[in-house]
Scaffold this active site. Structure first.
Site, PDB file in Angstrom:
ATOM      1  N   LYS A 126       0.789  -1.365  -0.031  1.00  0.00           N
ATOM      2  CA  LYS A 126      -0.007  -0.040   0.075  1.00  0.00           C
ATOM      3  C   LYS A 126       1.040   1.283  -0.165  1.00  0.00           C
ATOM      4  O   LYS A 126       1.859   1.183   0.437  1.00  0.00           O
ATOM      5  CB  LYS A 126      -0.804   0.090   1.237  1.00  0.00           C
ATOM      6  CG  LYS A 126      -2.117   0.855   1.121  1.00  0.00           C
ATOM      7  CD  LYS A 126      -3.054   0.284   0.259  1.00  0.00           C
ATOM      8  CE  LYS A 126      -4.395   0.900  -0.005  1.00  0.00           C
ATOM      9  NZ  LYS A 126      -5.625  -0.171  -0.822  1.00  0.00           N
ATOM     10  N   ASP A 166      -6.811   4.545  -5.277  1.00  0.00           N
ATOM     11  CA  ASP A 166      -7.580   4.176  -3.895  1.00  0.00           C
ATOM     12  C   ASP A 166      -8.040   5.603  -3.765  1.00  0.00           C
ATOM     13  O   ASP A 166      -8.094   6.398  -4.562  1.00  0.00           O
ATOM     14  CB  ASP A 166      -6.397   3.840  -2.819  1.00  0.00           C
ATOM     15  CG  ASP A 166      -7.130   3.346  -1.403  1.00  0.00           C
ATOM     16  OD1 ASP A 166      -7.830   2.300  -1.594  1.00  0.00           O
ATOM     17  OD2 ASP A 166      -7.259   4.147  -0.541  1.00  0.00           O
TER      18      ASP A 166
END
Length: 444
Positions: A126, A166
């Site tokens: 991430k 995201d």
């Protein structure tokens, strides 16, 4: 002290101030206790859990850029490469003021198990920045993205680390990031997913997380003797995941009556009109309260409170820890019998425990919102093969993946005597594949 408790204590001690990361580790390890206790001697000798909770690599860097007034701005950038046991790191980039290392570690940790559940060869990672794209001009966003990718490009690649979008990173941002990656490396490869359709993107990627959420919800309901058709649904959020979860739920016969954003929520007794929502959120980049200005049957309420709306099914699709114990009690008292998470860890631990203790059907985010990353992996496959599959082909593959994720979670829960606990089932199923790969590859 058990091995699980030892490791959790170390995580808290060695990662101070990272509450979301602590929460994610505790929730996963607690639900894995049955498996870990049964293999404790072997796991301890290999320091399996110590390695599992520590990212393989964290990259932190400054991102200088020039705003429209000629002022130099500086943001923080990160990439957490958590675990590559089953494939290259895969996980989104988040651009939001709340981004910090602890939140990205929580998201990366969750991503490891989520990606494992898809059955595809992708590890977990991430990244992101505390940059806020809201209110910025296209030129400012481009300037930031180019600076961000100038540094990030040193650490990613099609067979190394493949980021995606995201929160705060949509088609515009992905385009700017991809252009700069090509410029820096001279490579035209599938290094980012969520790309535009005319330069390597995949059909269904936009819809994937929302559609996948509803596919696994539908499977969970059917396997428990229930049906989505005719049910009233509340969805939090009004971004990409919420919009396409609403679309698929309506296609399958449900009535979605509420959506929200960070300012408040709308309730439409006649069912949400997605054409209006898409115009507001996808075209004008406006606020959800504008819906009530257009649709006479809708009421807008400022502030938190969407979980007080009566419904059969709740789909939290906004952000982490948005649904607490009081919200869970309100849902139950108003007739809600099923919850599936479209966001990452949107329910607090207390809320999750309440759902399970009160016999509500509950599908955690690492299983329920895996459709996005699954379709990203399908985009990687198309890029590698220089192919472009049809919408129907990708959608069918997505549905199969989500149905299989439910089957894995259901099977694991039954094998360990916690039938119906899909939190434990999803964690166990994701954990087993990662751990088997880690054990096979030695001490790395």
């Amino acid at each position: 002290m058990s091995y699980v408790d030892e490791i959790y204590a170390k995580v808290v001690e060695q990662n101070p101030g990272e509450a979301e990361f602590h929460q994610a580790v505790k929730e996963v390890l607690d639900s894995l206790k049955l498996v870990i206790d049964a293999n404790e001697e072997k796991y301890r000798k290999m320091a399996l859990l110590e390695r599992l909770v520590e990212p393989e690599r964290i990259v932190s860097f400054r991102v200088p850029w020039v705003d429209d007034k000629g002022q130099v701005q500086v943001n923080k950038g990160y990439r957490v490469q958590f675990n590559s046991a089953i494939g290259p790191y895969k996980g989104g980039l988040r651009f939001h003021p709340s981004v910090n290392q602890g939140i990205l570690k929580f998201l990366g940790f969750e991503q490891v198990f989520k990606n494992s559940l898809t059955g595809l060869p992708i590890g977990g990672g991430k990244g992101g920045s505390n940059f806020d794209p809201k209110g910025k001009s296209d030129r400012e966003v481009m300037a930031f993205c180019q600076s961000f990718m100038t540094e990030l490009s040193k650490y990613i690649g099609a067979d190394q680390d493949v980021p995606a979008g995201d929160i705060g990173v949509g088609a515009r941002e992905i385009g700017f990031l991809y252009g700069q990656y090509k410029r820096m490396t001279g490579l035209y490869e599938g290094v980012l997913t969520g790309k535009g359709l005319n330069y390597g993107g995949s059909l269904v990627r936009t819809q994937a997380t929302g559609y996948g959420l509803v596919y696994i919800l539908d499977e969970m309901l059917r396997k428990n003797g229930k049906d989505l058709s005719g049910k009233t649904v509340v969805v939090s959020g009004s971004g990409n995941v919420a919009i396409y979860a609403t679309e698929k739920a309506q296609q399958l016969g449900a009535k979605v009556v509420a959506l929200s954003d960070s300012n408040g929520y709308i309730y439409d007794k006649d069912g949400i009109r997605l054409d209006v929502v898409k115009e507001i959120k996808e075209v004008r980049r406006g606020r959800i309260k504008e819906y009530a200005d257009t649709v006479s049957s809708a009421v807008y309420t400022e502030g938190k409170g969407i979980w007080n709306v009566a419904c059969d099914i709740a789909l939290p699709c906004a952000t982490q820890n948005e649904l607490n114990l009081e919200d869970a009690k309100a849902l139950k008292s108003n007739g809600c019998f099923a919850v599936a998470e479209g966001a990452n860890m949107p329910s607090t631990r207390e809320a999750t425990d309440f759902f399970l203790e009160n016999g509500m059907l509950f599908m955690p985010g690492k299983a329920a919102n895996a459709g996005g990353v699954a379709t990203s992996a399908l985009e990687m496959s198309q890029n590698s093969q220089r192919l472009s599959w049809t919408f129907a082909e990708v959608d069918a593959k997505l549905k199969d993946i989500m149905v299989n994720i439910f089957a894995k979670a259901d099977d694991a829960a039954k094998r360990y005597g916690v039938d119906g606990n899909y939190v434990a089932g999803a964690n166990i199923a994701g954990f087993e594949k990662v751990v088997d790969a880690m054990m096979a590859q030695g001490i790395v």
